[in-house]
Design an enzyme around this catalytic site. Structure first.
Site, PDB file in Angstrom:
ATOM      1  N   TYR A 144       4.924   2.839   8.185  1.00  0.00           N
ATOM      2  CA  TYR A 144       5.539   3.404   6.983  1.00  0.00           C
ATOM      3  C   TYR A 144       4.562   4.411   6.387  1.00  0.00           C
ATOM      4  O   TYR A 144       3.370   4.115   6.257  1.00  0.00           O
ATOM      5  CB  TYR A 144       5.843   2.313   5.964  1.00  0.00           C
ATOM      6  CG  TYR A 144       6.371   2.813   4.637  1.00  0.00           C
ATOM      7  CD1 TYR A 144       5.593   2.710   3.474  1.00  0.00           C
ATOM      8  CD2 TYR A 144       7.636   3.374   4.522  1.00  0.00           C
ATOM      9  CE1 TYR A 144       6.073   3.161   2.250  1.00  0.00           C
ATOM     10  CE2 TYR A 144       8.129   3.820   3.298  1.00  0.00           C
ATOM     11  CZ  TYR A 144       7.341   3.712   2.164  1.00  0.00           C
ATOM     12  OH  TYR A 144       7.807   4.155   0.951  1.00  0.00           O
ATOM     13  N   ASP A 238      -3.059   7.736   8.862  1.00  0.00           N
ATOM     14  CA  ASP A 238      -2.566   7.394   7.527  1.00  0.00           C
ATOM     15  C   ASP A 238      -3.305   6.132   7.072  1.00  0.00           C
ATOM     16  O   ASP A 238      -2.970   5.030   7.498  1.00  0.00           O
ATOM     17  CB  ASP A 238      -1.055   7.179   7.541  1.00  0.00           C
ATOM     18  CG  ASP A 238      -0.541   6.811   6.154  1.00  0.00           C
ATOM     19  OD1 ASP A 238       0.698   6.689   5.984  1.00  0.00           O
ATOM     20  OD2 ASP A 238      -1.363   6.631   5.240  1.00  0.00           O
ATOM     21  N   LYS A 266      -4.152   4.322  -3.033  1.00  0.00           N
ATOM     22  CA  LYS A 266      -4.457   2.961  -3.489  1.00  0.00           C
ATOM     23  C   LYS A 266      -5.885   2.792  -4.029  1.00  0.00           C
ATOM     24  O   LYS A 266      -6.167   3.156  -5.162  1.00  0.00           O
ATOM     25  CB  LYS A 266      -4.127   1.975  -2.369  1.00  0.00           C
ATOM     26  CG  LYS A 266      -2.612   2.008  -2.005  1.00  0.00           C
ATOM     27  CD  LYS A 266      -2.256   1.064  -0.908  1.00  0.00           C
ATOM     28  CE  LYS A 266      -0.876   1.346  -0.367  1.00  0.00           C
ATOM     29  NZ  LYS A 266       0.194   0.581  -1.029  1.00  0.00           N
TER      30      LYS A 266
HETATM   31  P1  KE4 Z   1       3.062   5.453  -2.115  1.00  0.00           P
HETATM   32  O1  KE4 Z   1       3.949   6.674  -2.156  1.00  0.00           O
HETATM   33  O2  KE4 Z   1       3.853   4.148  -2.253  1.00  0.00           O
HETATM   34  O3  KE4 Z   1       1.870   5.534  -3.066  1.00  0.00           O
HETATM   35  O4  KE4 Z   1       2.378   5.419  -0.660  1.00  0.00           O
HETATM   36  C1  KE4 Z   1       3.204   5.448   0.485  1.00  0.00           C
HETATM   37  C2  KE4 Z   1       2.445   4.857   1.665  1.00  0.00           C
HETATM   38  C3  KE4 Z   1       1.967   5.714   2.646  1.00  0.00           C
HETATM   39  N1  KE4 Z   1       1.275   5.245   3.704  1.00  0.00           N
HETATM   40  C4  KE4 Z   1       1.018   3.915   3.835  1.00  0.00           C
HETATM   41  C5  KE4 Z   1       0.250   3.432   5.024  1.00  0.00           C
HETATM   42  C6  KE4 Z   1       1.482   3.001   2.851  1.00  0.00           C
HETATM   43  O5  KE4 Z   1       1.228   1.669   3.000  1.00  0.00           O
HETATM   44  C7  KE4 Z   1       2.199   3.475   1.743  1.00  0.00           C
HETATM   45  C8  KE4 Z   1       2.752   2.553   0.669  1.00  0.00           C
HETATM   46  N2  KE4 Z   1       2.568   1.168   0.884  1.00  0.00           N
HETATM   47  C9  KE4 Z   1       3.560   0.302   0.291  1.00  0.00           C
HETATM   48  C10 KE4 Z   1       3.191  -1.144   0.696  1.00  0.00           C
HETATM   49  N3  KE4 Z   1       3.715  -1.462   1.950  1.00  0.00           N
HETATM   50  C11 KE4 Z   1       3.662   0.459  -1.175  1.00  0.00           C
HETATM   51  C12 KE4 Z   1       4.463  -0.621  -1.870  1.00  0.00           C
HETATM   52  C13 KE4 Z   1       5.824  -0.124  -2.277  1.00  0.00           C
HETATM   53  O6  KE4 Z   1       6.481   0.597  -1.502  1.00  0.00           O
HETATM   54  O7  KE4 Z   1       6.219  -0.499  -3.409  1.00  0.00           O
END
Ligand code: KE4
Length: 430
Positions: A144, A238, A266
């Protein structure tokens, strides 16, 4: 545990916010039950609005490596707020955090800050396309990378490598440049390069945390690096989730594989909204205003968020042993839970990298999304609910990852293992 106040807050929220949440995973859909509405976080603990307290193994999905309300991060934010919230103009705080990120990653000469991981990945892909003058990208099933259109894809029909939209609202045209490969399977990547000679980049979570916790095999990453170099495609790591969680020097320091671009998030915001992407000067200098690849953001490099991120990374820099200590606790946790599960006749696969950990209720090792999806979701849901009752807050989906913060003590780890033993026994006794 009484959760009636959370239940009524959830009912109210659903009248004004789609699904009652501002990010889908928070709705507890895959584990059932009512999402907890949080009153506060403090150190290792979350407290909900019914007054229940939990040891937090989610830490806002990764950012809070020092737990909730870390003193130095809180002080830095309060100090920054006294100078103003946002200027839309450059500040030295941005340069300070940029220098710090560059100092940790050998692969990064320059870095651009944005406000989320989605923005970081979306921008890195545009930069890769601009740098290579190619349109196609390769991603892996189960990884993701945020919710930008070209990444909301699922496997096409049959052996086709080109993806189709995985969500309504994403036009097929927006995903026709996205090819899908299988994690840890280099032949599937070779197939993508056979199917397209216009691949700008391959993007991967080198330590995947969104199909559950599945670190890529080192050999696979080395093969991937060779393939990208051979074909003139950029390799994007990523590390929005794994950055500063698996290692303070990135997956490159664990695997020996150097990416061309890295995306981060994060931990680098310390709990405030920060994303970033970085890489070699020759690539990063393609970005506007110096270069032709456009990318922008009103709150990018927000000084309050920069202060939180700087305090967070400086704590890591000044505590060289912290990752080893966290990895020791993570290992103790998952090995203790695995032994307790075995005692109850429940098969459990576990893995750890730094402060990240994961587990699957599965007889076999998990190497890709298909394996992950074959895990026992019912046991996971029962485990999640049982541990909540015992006062332990785990990620509410088997496709997520767990985290250890410095606020979680050895004693809390032992308490968690004992609670897990009780929950596994209850599950086994049906
Ligand atoms: P954000 O747009 O949610 O800040 O980041 C997207 C993203 C991009 N790349 C990786 C590897 C990620 O894990 C994420 C976001 N992680 C999720 C947790 N699986 C955020 C939690 C959510 O979607 O509420």
């Amino acid at each position: 545990m009484n959760r009636t106040t959370s239940q009524s807050a959830f009912n109210e929220a659903q009248n004004f916010i789609p699904g009652g949440v501002n990010s889908p995973v928070r709705a507890f859909k895959s584990v059932g039950g009512t999402p907890l509405f949080i009153n506060e976080g403090n150190g290792a603990y979350l407290s909900d609005i019914d007054g229940n307290k939990y040891v937090d193994f989610v830490q806002s999905w990764g950012p809070l490596i020092f737990g909730h309300r870390d003193e130095s991060i809180e002080a830095a934010v309060i100090e920054a707020v006294k100078h103003g919230l946002s200027f839309g103009a450059p500040t030295e705080a941005e340069t300070a955090l940029a220098k710090l990120v560059v100092s940790f990653f050998d692969s990064i000469d320059k870095v651009r800050f944005v406000s989320s991981g989605t923005e970081a990945v979306m921008s890195a892909i545009r930069l890769a396309r601009g740098f290579t003058n190619r349109d196609n990208i390769v991603k892996f099933k189960g990884c993701y990378h945020g919710h930008s259109d070209s990444l909301l894809v699922e496997a096409g029909s049959g052996l086709a490598t080109f993806g189709t939209p995985s969500s309504p609202g994403v036009p097929a045209d927006f995903t026709k440049h996205t090819l899908l490969a299988e994690y840890n399977n280099i032949e599937s990547v070779k197939k993508c390069f056979e199917d397209s000679d216009a691949i700008a980049c391959v993007i991967i979570e080198p330590i995947a945390g969104n199909m559950g916790f599945v670190p890529a095999d080192k050999e696979f990453l080395h093969e991937l690096r060779k393939l990208c170099t051979e074909h003139g495609a950029l390799l994007i790591f990523d590390e929005v989730m794994s950055g500063f969680r698996a290692s303070i020097n990135g997956a490159e320091s664990i695997t020996g594989v150097t990416p061309d671009l890295v995306t981060l998030g994060k931990v680098i915001g310390g709990g405030m909204p920060v994303g970033a992407f970085g890489g070699r000067k020759e690539i990063m200098n393609m970005l506007s205003p110096d270069g032709p690849v456009y990318q922008a953001g009103t709150l990018s490099g927000n000084p309050v968020a920069m202060a939180a991120g700087y305090a967070s990374l400086m704590k890591l820099k000044n505590n060289a042993r912290v990752m080893a200590v966290l990895e020791g606790r993570a290992s103790r946790l998952v090995e203790g839970m695995q032994a307790a599960a075995k005692e109850a006749g429940i098969a459990m696969q576990v893995d750890v990298r730094g402060s990240m950990f994961g587990f699957f209720f599965n007889e076999n090792p998990v190497k890709n999304f298909e394996d992950a999806a074959s895990s026992d979701a019912a046991i996971f849901a029962a485990f999640h609910a049982g541990m909540l009752e015992e006062g332990f807050y785990f990620a509410c989906s088997l496709y997520e990852t767990g985290f250890i913060s410095t606020a979680i003590t050895d004693a809390m780890i032992e308490d968690t293992i004992n609670a897990a033993a009780k929950v596994f026994k209850a599950i086994a006794n049906g």
